[in-house]
Design an enzyme around this catalytic site. Sequence first.
Site, PDB file in Angstrom:
ATOM      1  N   ASP A  48     -32.160  48.884 -22.481  1.00 56.55           N
ATOM      2  CA  ASP A  48     -31.706  50.442 -21.358  1.00 56.55           C
ATOM      3  C   ASP A  48     -30.365  49.822 -21.302  1.00 56.55           C
ATOM      4  O   ASP A  48     -30.153  50.774 -20.860  1.00 56.55           O
ATOM      5  CB  ASP A  48     -32.741  50.434 -20.406  1.00 56.55           C
ATOM      6  N   HIS A  97      -0.543  50.290 -15.214  1.00 51.39           N
ATOM      7  CA  HIS A  97      -0.158  50.815 -15.362  1.00 51.39           C
ATOM      8  C   HIS A  97       0.420  51.706 -14.752  1.00 51.39           C
ATOM      9  O   HIS A  97       1.914  51.926 -14.790  1.00 51.39           O
ATOM     10  CB  HIS A  97      -1.548  52.711 -15.165  1.00 51.39           C
ATOM     11  N   LYS A 150       7.096  64.648 -20.991  1.00 48.77           N
ATOM     12  CA  LYS A 150       6.067  64.769 -21.009  1.00 48.77           C
ATOM     13  C   LYS A 150       5.217  65.475 -19.101  1.00 48.77           C
ATOM     14  O   LYS A 150       5.723  64.622 -18.175  1.00 48.77           O
ATOM     15  CB  LYS A 150       5.122  63.697 -21.083  1.00 48.77           C
TER      16      LYS A 150
HETATM   17  C1  R5P Z   1       0.325  57.820 -19.226  1.00 49.27           C
HETATM   18  O1  R5P Z   1       1.123  58.047 -18.169  1.00 49.27           O
HETATM   19  C2  R5P Z   1       0.084  56.598 -19.499  1.00 49.27           C
HETATM   20  O2  R5P Z   1       1.275  55.507 -19.226  1.00 49.27           O
HETATM   21  C3  R5P Z   1      -0.409  57.128 -21.341  1.00 49.27           C
HETATM   22  O3  R5P Z   1       1.007  57.587 -21.248  1.00 49.27           O
HETATM   23  C4  R5P Z   1      -1.607  58.152 -21.502  1.00 49.27           C
HETATM   24  O4  R5P Z   1      -2.096  57.135 -20.316  1.00 49.27           O
HETATM   25  C5  R5P Z   1      -2.094  58.179 -22.425  1.00 49.27           C
HETATM   26  O5  R5P Z   1      -3.081  58.846 -22.696  1.00 49.27           O
HETATM   27  P1  R5P Z   1      -3.382  59.694 -24.250  1.00 49.27           P
HETATM   28  O6  R5P Z   1      -3.053  58.432 -25.708  1.00 49.27           O
HETATM   29  O7  R5P Z   1      -4.496  60.061 -23.784  1.00 49.27           O
HETATM   30  O8  R5P Z   1      -1.637  60.294 -24.000  1.00 49.27           O
END
Ligand code: R5P
Length: 299
Positions: A36, A129, A190
């Site tokens: 499970d 992060h 970005k």
């Molecule tokens: C976000 O700011 C992190 O530093 C990475 O750039 C992000 O988590 C990468 O995610 P993905 O590969 O889904 O674009």
Amino acid sequence: MFMIVIDGPAGNGIGQKIAASLNLRYIKTESQIFPDGESKIRIADMPKSEEAIIVQSTYFPQDKHVMELLFIADELTEKGVKNIIAVVPYLAYARQNKRFLLGETLSINTIMKLLNSFGINSLITVEPHKYEVVSKFKGHSKIVETDEAFAGYMSRKTKEPFIISPDKGAIKSAEKIASLLKCEYSYVDKKRDPATGALLVSSDFVADLKGKDAIIVDDMISTGGTIEQAALMVKSKGPKSITVFGVHLLMVNDAYERIKKAGVDQLIGTNTVPYEKAKIIDISKEITDAIKEIEKQST
Ligand code: R5P
């Protein structure tokens, strides 16, 4: 004081290397998953000890790996272990450290509270992060950086590097790696839709890269979308090659194919997460150094 190292089911072999280098008793947990989906952990032949290091990463399935870490910590506490150092090479939920939308949970705070509630006194993790995520942990904490290990590897591989951060978040790391490799760096701008997470804008900040070995660096690669966007932009600047370094290679679904299709020649990561399609840099030594520092702080 007698100390043991316990490798959890998601320890990825790092515990064994730590134990060998610190000359400590090593114990690999036995784990079983019931039909499970529930996990069962066994620590067979556990010696009496007052201190223990648990090594358990929390990559996918994150919640299961977090629970397994807590099961081990709870068992050690029950057996009288007074000082527990948790080495969590990849720390899940570190991206959910703020409320992007009203009412969102601060998941990383919940994780920190859980670690503290189960008797974990010290926490070591690798490049979360955001570094401030460990500030909610009550006890000693140490963040392991990977820039030097990566730069050391790359210095033997390229003479014309150019470092690129795929978003503003990774600029500090790009700057550090560039200074270690004595080269230039830049970034791609970005933005994400806060509700859907979709990549919205990617403006052009990248210089002419003709003749350069472009190296894109990020803390993690999940779907590969961020690296895909950055690699497409970098490729349009004519570099000799494109290498990507992602500290934590989560590599969800077709992330590898996506980034390869965008022009990435080489993928490099670390052993915080198991992944077979990349060159992996072992960061056990850096983690062992962090353990030594934590030990110094606690005495
Ligand atoms: C976000 O700011 C992190 O530093 C990475 O750039 C992000 O988590 C990468 O995610 P993905 O590969 O889904 O674009």
